[in-house]
Motif scaffolding. Structure first.
Motif, PDB file in Angstrom:
ATOM      1  N   ARG A  83       0.849  -1.193   0.000  1.00  0.00           N
ATOM      2  CA  ARG A  83       0.000   0.000   0.000  1.00  0.00           C
ATOM      3  C   ARG A  83       0.887   1.246   0.000  1.00  0.00           C
ATOM      4  NH1 ARG A  83      -2.340  -3.505   3.554  1.00  0.00           N
ATOM      5  NH2 ARG A  83      -1.445  -2.428   5.363  1.00  0.00           N
ATOM      6  N   PHE A  84       1.265   1.690  -1.196  1.00  0.00           N
ATOM      7  CA  PHE A  84       2.135   2.857  -1.329  1.00  0.00           C
ATOM      8  C   PHE A  84       1.400   4.121  -0.893  1.00  0.00           C
ATOM      9  CE2 PHE A  84       3.723  -0.148  -4.544  1.00  0.00           C
ATOM     10  CZ  PHE A  84       5.057  -0.215  -4.174  1.00  0.00           C
ATOM     11  N   SER A  85       2.145   5.052  -0.323  1.00  0.00           N
ATOM     12  CA  SER A  85       1.589   6.328   0.142  1.00  0.00           C
ATOM     13  C   SER A  85       2.126   7.462  -0.720  1.00  0.00           C
ATOM     14  CB  SER A  85       1.979   6.546   1.610  1.00  0.00           C
ATOM     15  OG  SER A  85       1.606   7.830   2.042  1.00  0.00           O
ATOM     16  N   TYR A  86       1.216   8.337  -1.169  1.00  0.00           N
ATOM     17  CA  TYR A  86       1.632   9.477  -1.987  1.00  0.00           C
ATOM     18  C   TYR A  86       0.525  10.524  -1.986  1.00  0.00           C
ATOM     19  CZ  TYR A  86      -1.429   7.276  -5.427  1.00  0.00           C
ATOM     20  OH  TYR A  86      -2.522   6.715  -6.062  1.00  0.00           O
ATOM     21  N   ASP A  87       0.902  11.748  -2.384  1.00  0.00           N
ATOM     22  CA  ASP A  87      -0.034  12.869  -2.439  1.00  0.00           C
ATOM     23  C   ASP A  87      -0.580  12.980  -3.865  1.00  0.00           C
ATOM     24  OD1 ASP A  87      -1.434  15.232  -2.378  1.00  0.00           O
ATOM     25  OD2 ASP A  87       0.227  16.470  -1.648  1.00  0.00           O
ATOM     26  N   ALA A  88      -1.786  12.476  -4.088  1.00  0.00           N
ATOM     27  CA  ALA A  88      -2.369  12.483  -5.431  1.00  0.00           C
ATOM     28  C   ALA A  88      -2.585  13.898  -5.943  1.00  0.00           C
ATOM     29  CB  ALA A  88      -3.690  11.711  -5.429  1.00  0.00           C
ATOM     30  N   GLU A  89      -2.929  14.801  -5.062  1.00  0.00           N
ATOM     31  CA  GLU A  89      -3.210  16.174  -5.479  1.00  0.00           C
ATOM     32  C   GLU A  89      -1.975  16.854  -6.037  1.00  0.00           C
ATOM     33  OE1 GLU A  89      -5.706  19.175  -6.441  1.00  0.00           O
ATOM     34  OE2 GLU A  89      -6.248  17.216  -5.593  1.00  0.00           O
ATOM     35  N   ALA A  90      -0.814  16.523  -5.485  1.00  0.00           N
ATOM     36  CA  ALA A  90       0.428  17.143  -5.951  1.00  0.00           C
ATOM     37  C   ALA A  90       0.743  16.751  -7.392  1.00  0.00           C
ATOM     38  CB  ALA A  90       1.593  16.752  -5.033  1.00  0.00           C
ATOM     39  N   LEU A  91       0.216  15.612  -7.827  1.00  0.00           N
ATOM     40  CA  LEU A  91       0.487  15.138  -9.186  1.00  0.00           C
ATOM     41  C   LEU A  91      -0.536  15.636 -10.204  1.00  0.00           C
ATOM     42  CD1 LEU A  91       1.387  11.457  -8.294  1.00  0.00           C
ATOM     43  CD2 LEU A  91       2.960  13.155  -9.213  1.00  0.00           C
ATOM     44  N   ARG A  92      -1.583  16.277  -9.736  1.00  0.00           N
ATOM     45  CA  ARG A  92      -2.659  16.676 -10.645  1.00  0.00           C
ATOM     46  C   ARG A  92      -2.181  17.557 -11.808  1.00  0.00           C
ATOM     47  NH1 ARG A  92      -8.053  16.529 -10.031  1.00  0.00           N
ATOM     48  NH2 ARG A  92      -7.835  16.135  -7.800  1.00  0.00           N
ATOM     49  N   PRO A  93      -1.344  18.595 -11.564  1.00  0.00           N
ATOM     50  CA  PRO A  93      -0.895  19.414 -12.703  1.00  0.00           C
ATOM     51  C   PRO A  93      -0.161  18.602 -13.766  1.00  0.00           C
ATOM     52  CG  PRO A  93      -0.431  20.515 -10.627  1.00  0.00           C
ATOM     53  CD  PRO A  93      -0.850  19.126 -10.285  1.00  0.00           C
ATOM     54  N   ALA A  94       0.682  17.680 -13.326  1.00  0.00           N
ATOM     55  CA  ALA A  94       1.408  16.847 -14.290  1.00  0.00           C
ATOM     56  C   ALA A  94       0.456  15.946 -15.059  1.00  0.00           C
ATOM     57  CB  ALA A  94       2.466  16.008 -13.569  1.00  0.00           C
ATOM     58  N   GLU A  95      -0.519  15.377 -14.379  1.00  0.00           N
ATOM     59  CA  GLU A  95      -1.489  14.502 -15.043  1.00  0.00           C
ATOM     60  C   GLU A  95      -2.270  15.278 -16.101  1.00  0.00           C
ATOM     61  OE1 GLU A  95      -1.487  11.408 -14.689  1.00  0.00           O
ATOM     62  OE2 GLU A  95      -0.957  10.841 -12.635  1.00  0.00           O
ATOM     63  N   GLU A  96      -2.669  16.491 -15.771  1.00  0.00           N
ATOM     64  CA  GLU A  96      -3.438  17.303 -16.720  1.00  0.00           C
ATOM     65  C   GLU A  96      -2.581  17.675 -17.928  1.00  0.00           C
ATOM     66  OE1 GLU A  96      -4.746  20.540 -14.310  1.00  0.00           O
ATOM     67  OE2 GLU A  96      -6.437  19.419 -13.425  1.00  0.00           O
ATOM     68  N   ARG A  97      -1.326  17.998 -17.676  1.00  0.00           N
ATOM     69  CA  ARG A  97      -0.439  18.355 -18.787  1.00  0.00           C
ATOM     70  C   ARG A  97      -0.167  17.156 -19.684  1.00  0.00           C
ATOM     71  NH1 ARG A  97       4.002  22.374 -15.858  1.00  0.00           N
ATOM     72  NH2 ARG A  97       2.488  23.936 -15.209  1.00  0.00           N
ATOM     73  N   PHE A  98      -0.069  15.984 -19.088  1.00  0.00           N
ATOM     74  CA  PHE A  98       0.174  14.789 -19.890  1.00  0.00           C
ATOM     75  C   PHE A  98      -1.006  14.506 -20.814  1.00  0.00           C
ATOM     76  CE2 PHE A  98       0.114  10.232 -20.729  1.00  0.00           C
ATOM     77  CZ  PHE A  98       1.409  10.026 -21.183  1.00  0.00           C
ATOM     78  N   LEU A  99      -2.211  14.574 -20.293  1.00  0.00           N
ATOM     79  CA  LEU A  99      -3.382  14.328 -21.130  1.00  0.00           C
ATOM     80  C   LEU A  99      -3.528  15.399 -22.202  1.00  0.00           C
ATOM     81  CD1 LEU A  99      -6.043  13.106 -18.541  1.00  0.00           C
ATOM     82  CD2 LEU A  99      -4.667  11.750 -20.129  1.00  0.00           C
ATOM     83  N   ARG A 100      -3.248  16.653 -21.842  1.00  0.00           N
ATOM     84  CA  ARG A 100      -3.312  17.736 -22.821  1.00  0.00           C
ATOM     85  C   ARG A 100      -2.255  17.525 -23.912  1.00  0.00           C
ATOM     86  NH1 ARG A 100      -3.518  21.511 -19.267  1.00  0.00           N
ATOM     87  NH2 ARG A 100      -1.386  22.270 -19.380  1.00  0.00           N
ATOM     88  N   GLY A 101      -1.072  17.133 -23.509  1.00  0.00           N
ATOM     89  CA  GLY A 101      -0.001  16.883 -24.471  1.00  0.00           C
ATOM     90  C   GLY A 101      -0.317  15.729 -25.395  1.00  0.00           C
ATOM     91  N   SER A 102      -1.004  14.711 -24.876  1.00  0.00           N
ATOM     92  CA  SER A 102      -1.406  13.589 -25.726  1.00  0.00           C
ATOM     93  C   SER A 102      -2.339  14.061 -26.828  1.00  0.00           C
ATOM     94  CB  SER A 102      -2.097  12.513 -24.880  1.00  0.00           C
ATOM     95  OG  SER A 102      -1.227  12.005 -23.898  1.00  0.00           O
ATOM     96  N   GLY A 103      -3.245  14.972 -26.473  1.00  0.00           N
ATOM     97  CA  GLY A 103      -4.153  15.523 -27.472  1.00  0.00           C
ATOM     98  C   GLY A 103      -3.420  16.318 -28.536  1.00  0.00           C
ATOM     99  N   VAL A 104      -2.389  17.043 -28.119  1.00  0.00           N
ATOM    100  CA  VAL A 104      -1.588  17.816 -29.075  1.00  0.00           C
ATOM    101  C   VAL A 104      -0.924  16.891 -30.084  1.00  0.00           C
ATOM    102  CG1 VAL A 104       0.470  19.266 -29.319  1.00  0.00           C
ATOM    103  CG2 VAL A 104      -1.186  19.752 -27.509  1.00  0.00           C
TER     104      VAL A 104
END
Length: 391
Positions: free
Chosen positions: A22-43
């Motif tokens: 059960r790994f521990s991490y801050d999901a909210e801290a990764l949100r900007p990167a996740e959004e940029r990755f999906l946006r970049g995929s669309g590009v």
């Protein structure tokens, strides 16, 4: 280096923790990167609409070949690019030459082609065994091919002298591997986009790679298969075969990659690992974007110059484009041009001047310091030394 020896460390590895896995991490801290990755995929998807089928096929082979070569290079195995490309083309059903490839080249290419073709399917032990069999093609020194490791001795990643090895990681005992992998595979499939507990792209790929490497389920090939698992996770997130240059980018940051994996293997708190992996995933995506941009620029330039170039000039331009977005670092010299085309000095000077006049090349410097560069719009910046760059 993998060493099968005795316990030489009192360090507690992540799989020894009471809350594993059960790994521990801050999901909210990764949100900007996740959004940029999906946006970049669309590009990237949008950009590929401007590429014809033949060029898209060429780009696909080039990108997958680069991933195949770099993933093996991370493990110290050097593959021939032309042989890998030829093998990939055959496995993907594209036109290919009859170039012979070594067992290592053919196996690595078959693995990456299978990852590309079957990204949408579930990850199972049968899939992983198939990948391992492909990757170990021709190997006679591996006891368990297409099966979990079964050696009773500890599986360790070490460096240094044999008489005083430095242990970077020790994997779970072989008798635990089947159970550990069953839990991992259930999590991977449950967290897929269509699964009951979906996770964002980078988060899922980063955890999957770390978890797989922590189990180290095979006798050899864990790094390459672990990166293939991460590629599959990213591909499922963007709903298309992954052309993300993940292995290429990891290779460029190989020392940091080893250090980050080593640090993450000792704790269940993985914010540091996921933050680093997010930067790598975004940089990898930008490298793909740069290649697509480069291909579009090539197509447009050659279309504009059709019928205006002699054979020598066209050969030189194609050679420059073949170098990828970085083209000729330091520029193309007149000497380079003569080597590529076989032109005499006066002919080379005249050809290069015409290419500048046609807007195909731009000239910088004077006399012996004169260099020529492709006259195309610069692609996206792919270097993010101080954090996550824009998409």
């Amino acid at each position: 280096m993998i060493y099968k020896g005795h316990w030489v460390s009192i360090m507690r590895w992540n799989w020894e923790h009471s809350d594993w896995p059960r790994f521990s991490y801050d999901a909210e801290a990764l949100r900007p990167a996740e959004e940029r990755f999906l946006r970049g995929s669309g590009v990237i998807v949008g950009a590929l609409l401007h590429v014809d089928d033949a060029e898209k096929q060429s780009l696909t082979i080039d990108l997958i070949a680069q991933e195949t070569i770099d993933s093996s290079a991370i493990e110290g195995e050097i593959l021939d690019r032309a042989s890998v490309q030829s093998s990939l083309a055959r496995h993907l059903g594209f036109k290919a030459d009859r170039r012979r490839a070594s067992a290592a080249e053919a196996g690595a290419a078959e693995l990456m082609a299978d990852v590309w073709r079957t990204y949408v399917g579930e990850l199972t032990d049968a899939v992983l065994f198939r990948w391992h069999t492909m990757l170990m093609a021709g190997r006679r020194d591996i006891g368990a091919v297409g099966a979990w490791r079964n050696d009773p001795e500890p599986m360790q990643i070490v460096s240094g002298a044999l008489h005083a090895p430095k242990v970077h990681f020790e994997a779970p005992p072989s008798e635990r591997v089947a159970g550990e992998m069953a839990a991992f595979l259930a999590w991977f499939n449950d967290t897929a986009p269509a699964g009951p507990s979906p996770l964002p792209a980078i988060t899922r790929a980063g955890i999957a790679h770390l978890w797989f490497e922590s189990i180290h389920p095979f006798e050899d090939g864990n790094g390459r298969i672990g990166r293939a698992v991460a590629e599959k996770a990213l591909a499922q997130a963007i709903e298309g075969p992954s052309l993300t240059a993940l292995a290429e980018t990891i290779k460029l940051h190989h020392r940091d990659y080893n250090a980050e994996l080593a640090a993450a293997s000792q704790t269940m708190e993985i914010d540091g690992w996921l933050s680093w992996f997010a930067r790598i995933a975004l940089e990898a995506q930008q490298r793909t974007h740069a290649r697509v941009h480069h291909l579009i620029a090539k197509t447009r330039l050659l279309d504009r110059l059709r019928g205006k170039l002699n054979d020598r000039q066209e050969r030189a331009l194609l050679r420059m484009f073949a170098e990828g977005p970085d083209s000729f670092k330091g520029g193309l010299s007149a000497g380079n041009y003569r080597t590529i085309t076989g032109a005499l000095s006066a002919t080379a000077t005249r050809d290069l001047a015409e290419l500048v006049e046609l807007g195909a090349l731009r000239r910088e410097g004077e006399l012996k310091g004169t260099r020529y560069y492709l006259a195309i719009e610069a692609g996206p910046d792919v270097h993010f030394p101080n954090g996550i760059g824009p998409v």
